[in-house]
Structures are given as structure tokens and as C-alpha cells.
Design an enzyme around this catalytic site. Sequence first.
Site, PDB file in Angstrom:
ATOM      1  N   GLY B  13       0.835  -1.203   0.000  1.00 18.60           N
ATOM      2  CA  GLY B  13       0.000   0.000   0.000  1.00 18.60           C
ATOM      3  C   GLY B  13       0.869   1.253   0.000  1.00 18.60           C
ATOM      4  N   GLY B  15       1.797   3.155  -2.353  1.00 17.39           N
ATOM      5  CA  GLY B  15       1.578   4.124  -3.427  1.00 17.39           C
ATOM      6  C   GLY B  15       0.993   5.447  -2.994  1.00 17.39           C
ATOM      7  NE  ARG B  16      -5.075   6.124  -1.845  1.00 17.70           N
ATOM      8  CZ  ARG B  16      -5.898   5.366  -2.563  1.00 17.70           C
ATOM      9  NH1 ARG B  16      -5.718   5.235  -3.860  1.00 17.70           N
ATOM     10  NH2 ARG B  16      -6.904   4.746  -1.971  1.00 17.70           N
ATOM     11  CB  SER B 138      -7.294   1.383  13.010  1.00 20.43           C
ATOM     12  OG  SER B 138      -8.230   2.440  13.180  1.00 20.43           O
ATOM     13  CE1 TYR B 150      -9.758   0.077   8.090  1.00 19.04           C
ATOM     14  CE2 TYR B 150     -10.410   1.105  10.162  1.00 19.04           C
ATOM     15  CZ  TYR B 150      -9.506   0.981   9.121  1.00 19.04           C
ATOM     16  OH  TYR B 150      -8.375   1.750   9.109  1.00 19.04           O
ATOM     17  CB  THR B 152     -13.812  -7.685  12.581  1.00 17.09           C
ATOM     18  OG1 THR B 152     -15.125  -7.431  13.102  1.00 17.09           O
ATOM     19  CG2 THR B 152     -13.443  -9.137  12.826  1.00 17.09           C
ATOM     20  CB  ALA B 153      -9.863  -6.024   9.484  1.00 13.22           C
ATOM     21  CE  LYS B 154      -6.667  -1.200   9.794  1.00  8.71           C
ATOM     22  NZ  LYS B 154      -5.407  -1.551   9.105  1.00  8.71           N
TER      23      LYS B 154
HETATM   24  N1  LIG Z   1      -6.385   7.237   7.288  1.00  7.51           N
HETATM   25  C1  LIG Z   1      -6.656   6.930   8.529  1.00  7.51           C
HETATM   26  O1  LIG Z   1      -7.256   7.732   9.271  1.00  7.51           O
HETATM   27  C2  LIG Z   1      -6.247   5.600   9.080  1.00  7.51           C
HETATM   28  C3  LIG Z   1      -6.426   5.390  10.443  1.00  7.51           C
HETATM   29  C4  LIG Z   1      -6.047   4.184  11.003  1.00  7.51           C
HETATM   30  C5  LIG Z   1      -5.489   3.199  10.205  1.00  7.51           C
HETATM   31  N2  LIG Z   1      -5.334   3.424   8.868  1.00  7.51           N
HETATM   32  C6  LIG Z   1      -4.757   2.329   8.090  1.00  7.51           C
HETATM   33  O2  LIG Z   1      -3.574   2.759   7.450  1.00  7.51           O
HETATM   34  C7  LIG Z   1      -3.372   1.993   6.257  1.00  7.51           C
HETATM   35  C8  LIG Z   1      -3.186   2.936   5.093  1.00  7.51           C
HETATM   36  O3  LIG Z   1      -4.363   3.711   4.956  1.00  7.51           O
HETATM   37  P1  LIG Z   1      -4.430   5.105   4.182  1.00  7.51           P
HETATM   38  O4  LIG Z   1      -5.278   6.004   4.984  1.00  7.51           O
HETATM   39  O5  LIG Z   1      -3.073   5.523   3.789  1.00  7.51           O
HETATM   40  O6  LIG Z   1      -5.324   4.660   2.938  1.00  7.51           O
HETATM   41  P2  LIG Z   1      -5.244   4.990   1.384  1.00  7.51           P
HETATM   42  O7  LIG Z   1      -6.532   4.522   0.846  1.00  7.51           O
HETATM   43  O8  LIG Z   1      -4.812   6.391   1.155  1.00  7.51           O
HETATM   44  O9  LIG Z   1      -4.052   4.032   0.886  1.00  7.51           O
HETATM   45  C9  LIG Z   1      -4.164   2.651   0.857  1.00  7.51           C
HETATM   46  C10 LIG Z   1      -3.256   2.098  -0.226  1.00  7.51           C
HETATM   47  O10 LIG Z   1      -3.383   0.681  -0.214  1.00  7.51           O
HETATM   48  C11 LIG Z   1      -3.519   0.235  -1.550  1.00  7.51           C
HETATM   49  N3  LIG Z   1      -4.271  -1.018  -1.586  1.00  7.51           N
HETATM   50  C12 LIG Z   1      -5.564  -1.217  -1.216  1.00  7.51           C
HETATM   51  N4  LIG Z   1      -5.903  -2.500  -1.404  1.00  7.51           N
HETATM   52  C13 LIG Z   1      -4.818  -3.132  -1.889  1.00  7.51           C
HETATM   53  C14 LIG Z   1      -4.546  -4.465  -2.295  1.00  7.51           C
HETATM   54  N5  LIG Z   1      -5.487  -5.416  -2.241  1.00  7.51           N
HETATM   55  N6  LIG Z   1      -3.303  -4.770  -2.719  1.00  7.51           N
HETATM   56  C15 LIG Z   1      -2.337  -3.821  -2.796  1.00  7.51           C
HETATM   57  N7  LIG Z   1      -2.546  -2.533  -2.432  1.00  7.51           N
HETATM   58  C16 LIG Z   1      -3.767  -2.194  -2.004  1.00  7.51           C
HETATM   59  C17 LIG Z   1      -4.264   1.350  -2.252  1.00  7.51           C
HETATM   60  O11 LIG Z   1      -4.075   1.274  -3.660  1.00  7.51           O
HETATM   61  C18 LIG Z   1      -3.633   2.582  -1.621  1.00  7.51           C
HETATM   62  O12 LIG Z   1      -2.482   2.997  -2.319  1.00  7.51           O
HETATM   63  C19 LIG Z   1      -4.585   1.091   6.139  1.00  7.51           C
HETATM   64  O13 LIG Z   1      -4.293  -0.158   6.748  1.00  7.51           O
HETATM   65  C20 LIG Z   1      -5.619   1.803   6.971  1.00  7.51           C
HETATM   66  O14 LIG Z   1      -6.607   0.948   7.444  1.00  7.51           O
HETATM   67  C21 LIG Z   1      -5.703   4.601   8.298  1.00  7.51           C
END
Ligand SMILES: NC(=O)c1ccc[n+]([C@@H]2O[C@H](COP(=O)([O-])OP(=O)(O)OC[C@H]3O[C@@H](n4cnc5c(N)ncnc54)[C@H](O)[C@@H]3O)[C@@H](O)[C@H]2O)c1
Lengths: 233, 247
Positions: B13, B15-16, B138, B150, B152-154
Amino acid sequence: MTEFRGAVAVVTGAGSGIGHGVATALAARGARVVAVDLDPPAEPGIHTVTADVTSADDVRRVFAAADDLGGPDLLVNAAGIAVASPLLEHTEDDWDRVLAVNLKGSFLCLREAARTMTARRKGCVVNVSSIVSIIASPTPEIAYDASKGGVSQLTRSAAAELGPHGVRVNAVAPGPVPTALYGTPTGAVPGNIPLGRLGTVEDIVAPILFLCSSAAAWITGHVLVVDGGRVLR
Amino acid sequence: MRGLRGRVAVVTGGGRGIGAAVCRRLAEEGAAVAVLDLDAKPAEQVAGTLPEAGAYAADVGDPAQVEDVVRRVLARHGRIDILVPCAGVMRGAPVTEMTDRAWTEVLTSHLTGSFTAVRAVTPAMIAQRHGRIVLISSIAARGIADHVNYGTAKAGIAGMTRSLALELGPRGITVNAVAPGFIATRMTREGAERRGRTWEEHAERAAEGTALRRIGTPEDVAAVVAFLASADAGYVTGQVIHVSGDP
Ligand SMILES: NC(=O)c1ccc[n+]([C@@H]2O[C@H](COP(=O)([O-])OP(=O)(O)OC[C@H]3O[C@@H](n4cnc5c(N)ncnc54)[C@H](O)[C@@H]3O)[C@@H](O)[C@H]2O)c1
Ligand SMILES: NC(=O)c1ccc[n+]([C@@H]2O[C@H](COP(=O)([O-])OP(=O)(O)OC[C@H]3O[C@@H](n4cnc5c(N)ncnc54)[C@H](O)[C@@H]3O)[C@@H](O)[C@H]2O)c1
């Protein structure tokens, strides 16, 4: 190694063990350290203050010294004592002394630090709790365990209250680390530590410095367990 | 701050969002980073700005694809020291309306995706007797309405962290997690849209709910991940660190 340049750091229990490690590590990274202990050894480049953290007057004197240096940016509450004896042999005096140093001492220092920190809207406090705030100690030390449970909750409640004023409050909860307080390790390394070794002062100092640093800017109210995985067993 | 020089990291993940910030931070500390994401393009954009980094397109829901990436990373660098599985999606709905597909997509991307990546990299880490796994939980692990998948997963990630720490500690591998609060990324922007709020409104509400009175940035999380990947956290294992501006 200049992350803390110019920061004023009050470290209690700085005469020995973990507190001593924190004081020297902060000084090496540019902080101006106020090292507090009952009888602190003189150290080059470190400002020592002889004080008992259970005395509100002594603690006011400590923070007057910190204010003279420009005000405390960091407080690390590492002063602590333990009494190891079975519950039925624990005296009222044992209980009072342990709670006074570990819990009341942390509160008094936190309160004095918070006066200046909230006024300046910046500051960071790290308390030293213990894994015995989570699990029962293998050797009975009921007052110590209870005091550390108090320190962990003091940390969370203070974080909630002081956060809006720009002050972070966290704790570390170390596992066993050979120091004067812990005593000399005897026999083999306990098999119940997944990483297979006892902790060192450096193992605990580095996470404390992390919590003090900008890398932990969005962490508050967290009790960071540093124990090689001991509490998992 | 080049404490990770000579280390090799795999970030899914990447990429962003948080994953991209983790890639940048680990590279800043000197690590060579393998940036894995669903599509090659965002991964290449991140990797292209970092020395020694490589981009890898793969779906973490497909074990064969993840294993193939790990083989290629090992062929290129000869080792893998750090794994940070950040890939995952959010698919919210009240439980009565949650589709099988929404349940499966979330559980697969976060839980199966993390497990598969861990399984793929641990043989190399065991052989090296050095490894740092940092999973992404999370604050939603405490409970989150309309997102039972979500939440459950976290919570599952927290259990995975502790189980792996016990198992891999004796092999010289630490396993920890970060539990971010509300971070400004596309994931939370989509949350604002779902609730019909402007981003400013949504972010302000979230900030008010924290002791430090602000929302988090991907960099806030990345800095903590970098600590857990470093020698400074050598005695920390099995922990879930809350990075949420709140107790
Ligand atoms: N943003 C928040 O507030 C927050 C809070 C707690 C936890 N998180 C966790 O942090 C992590 C990153 O989240 P984010 O906010 O940067 O999200 P985001 O959506 O900006 O980035 C997620 C990245 O994962 C990639 N991705 C998704 N499914 C995929 C797959 N099957 N295979 C390969 N790549 C895949 C997407 O293309 C994307 O680049 C996640 O696990 C999310 O649950 C985020
Ligand atoms: N060593 C361990 O295994 C371990 C484990 C978990 C937590 N801790 C905690 O870490 C902290 C530091 O302990 P350590 O192991 O470095 O012990 P230590 O005995 O080496 O150092 C403690 C220092 O606190 C000072 N002190 C005691 N009472 C004081 C008072 N009233 N006023 C001012 N200073 C006082 C002592 O003089 C001593 O220098 C303590 O809070 C302890 O409970 C230690």
C-alpha cells in the site's frame, strides 16, 4: 545528535539506573538537564539539584531552577523505590513510602512542570511505570505494583487534561532491567522473555527519548511497554 | 538520522497515504524500499523519488503475487529487514446492509494481506536473525459503528501482532503495530464524502475529539513506524502504539 539542543529537561532519579541514562543521553543530544536525586553525583555539563520528590517544597525548588534556565520543555519522572515482601509483611510505612515516591512524587513534579508548560503551550512529560502495572510481579511487592498502576492512569488522565494546552504526557513500562532497584540478576535469563534476554538501561532510555522527540508529536497518553515481550507470556 | 542504512524494507500500500509516507521516511533513514501497490503507476511515482527504491504491482489479497514480489526483492537486495503492510480498504455499511463482498474485501486486504506478506518475508528474516515487522492496526480496533468489517480486521491485527511477537521473538524478529487515529488521507476523505460533509467540517470534528486538538498526518504515523523499525526499539515487541493525539 542535536534533536534536543537548547531544551530544558528535568530528570528525577537521575543519580542511578534509568534516570541516569536518560539524563546523560539528553545532555549528549544538546539538552540542558536538571538532574534531580536525593544525593545526585556531580556530572560534567549537568545541573544537579538535591531534592526529595515526595516534598512539595523540594519539587518547587527544582522547577524554580528549571524556570531560571528558561522553563522545562521535558520532564522525565524516573525516581522510584520498591519494597519486596509478602503482603502480610508489608507495613503501613512500606506502603506509604513506596506510594509517596513513585506516585505522589510523579504527581508533584507533573503539577509543577505543567504550570510552566501549559502557560507556554508546549512540553512533554514521560513517566516511568512498569510492566507490573499490567501483570502481577513474580515476587510480591504489592505497594510497588499498585503505585505503578497509579502512574499509568496518572499518565492517561493528565494527557487528556493537558493535551488541549499543548502538553503531551506518556509513559514507558519497562520489564526487568538490572539496576540498583532491580538488584543483581541471578541464574539463567528468564525463559518467559520472548526476546531471550533481560533489558538494559539503554533499551529503556531510547524509547523514552523517542517519546520526548518530535517523532512522537501525535502520541499522548500512551504507556509504551518495553519488555522484550514479557507481558505476552 | 541514517540509522536504517543497509536495511531493506517492503511496504505494501506504499503508493499513497500512510504507506507512501512510510516509504519516504524509511528511505530518509537510509533503507532501500520496495514499494508495493495494486497499480504500478502510484508505486513508481513514490519509488521514483527515492534512492534505491523499487516499484512492484501486486494485489495483497493474492498470496502468489505477494510471494513473487518478495522473491524479486530478495533477488535484487539479498535481504529483507523491515515489513510494513499498509494496504487495505474501507467498506462501511450498517451490519444489516453489509454485503459479503464488503466483509471479504476488508478482511482480505487488511488481515489476509498482512498475514501473507508476513509469511512471505519471515524465512529471510529468520535466516538473517534480524527482522522488524510493523503492522497497521487502528483506534477502530476499540470499536467502530457501521464498520464491523474494519473494526474486526484491525482488532485482528492486534492479535496477529502479539501472536507473531511471541513466536518470532526467539528468532530475533520484533513484531509491533501502530494504531493510527484520524489521518488525512484518501481513506478519510472518502469518509467525509460518505457522510455528506465537507472535508473541513469532517476534519474539524475529528480534531475536536482528540486531546491534542488536531488530526494526524501520514508523516506522524511514519515517524513512529521508523522508530519501531530502528535499533532504538530493539527491546520493544508485541506492542500496539496508539498514534492518535489522544490517550
Ligand atoms: N487514514 C486513517 O485515518 C487511518 C487510520 C487508522 C489506520 N489506517 C490504516 O492505514 C493503512 C493505510 O491507509 P491510508 O489512509 O493511507 O489509505 P489509502 O486509501 O490512502 O491508501 C491505501 C493504499 O493501499 C492500496 N491497496 C488497497 N488494497 C490493496 C490491495 N489489495 N493490494 C495492494 N494494495 C492495495 C491502495 O491502492 C492505496 O495505495 C490502512 O491499513 C488503513 O486501514 C488509516
Ligand atoms: N529496573 C527495573 O527493572 C525497572 C523496571 C520497571 C520500572 N522501573 C522503574 O524505573 C525507575 C528507575 O528505576 P531504576 O531501576 O533506574 O532504579 P535505581 O534505584 O537505579 O534509580 C532510582 C533513583 O531514584 C532515586 N530516588 C529514590 N527516591 C527518591 C526521592 N524520594 N527523591 C528523589 N530521588 C529518589 C534513587 O536515589 C535512585 O538514584 C523507577 O521508577 C523504577 O520503578 C525499573
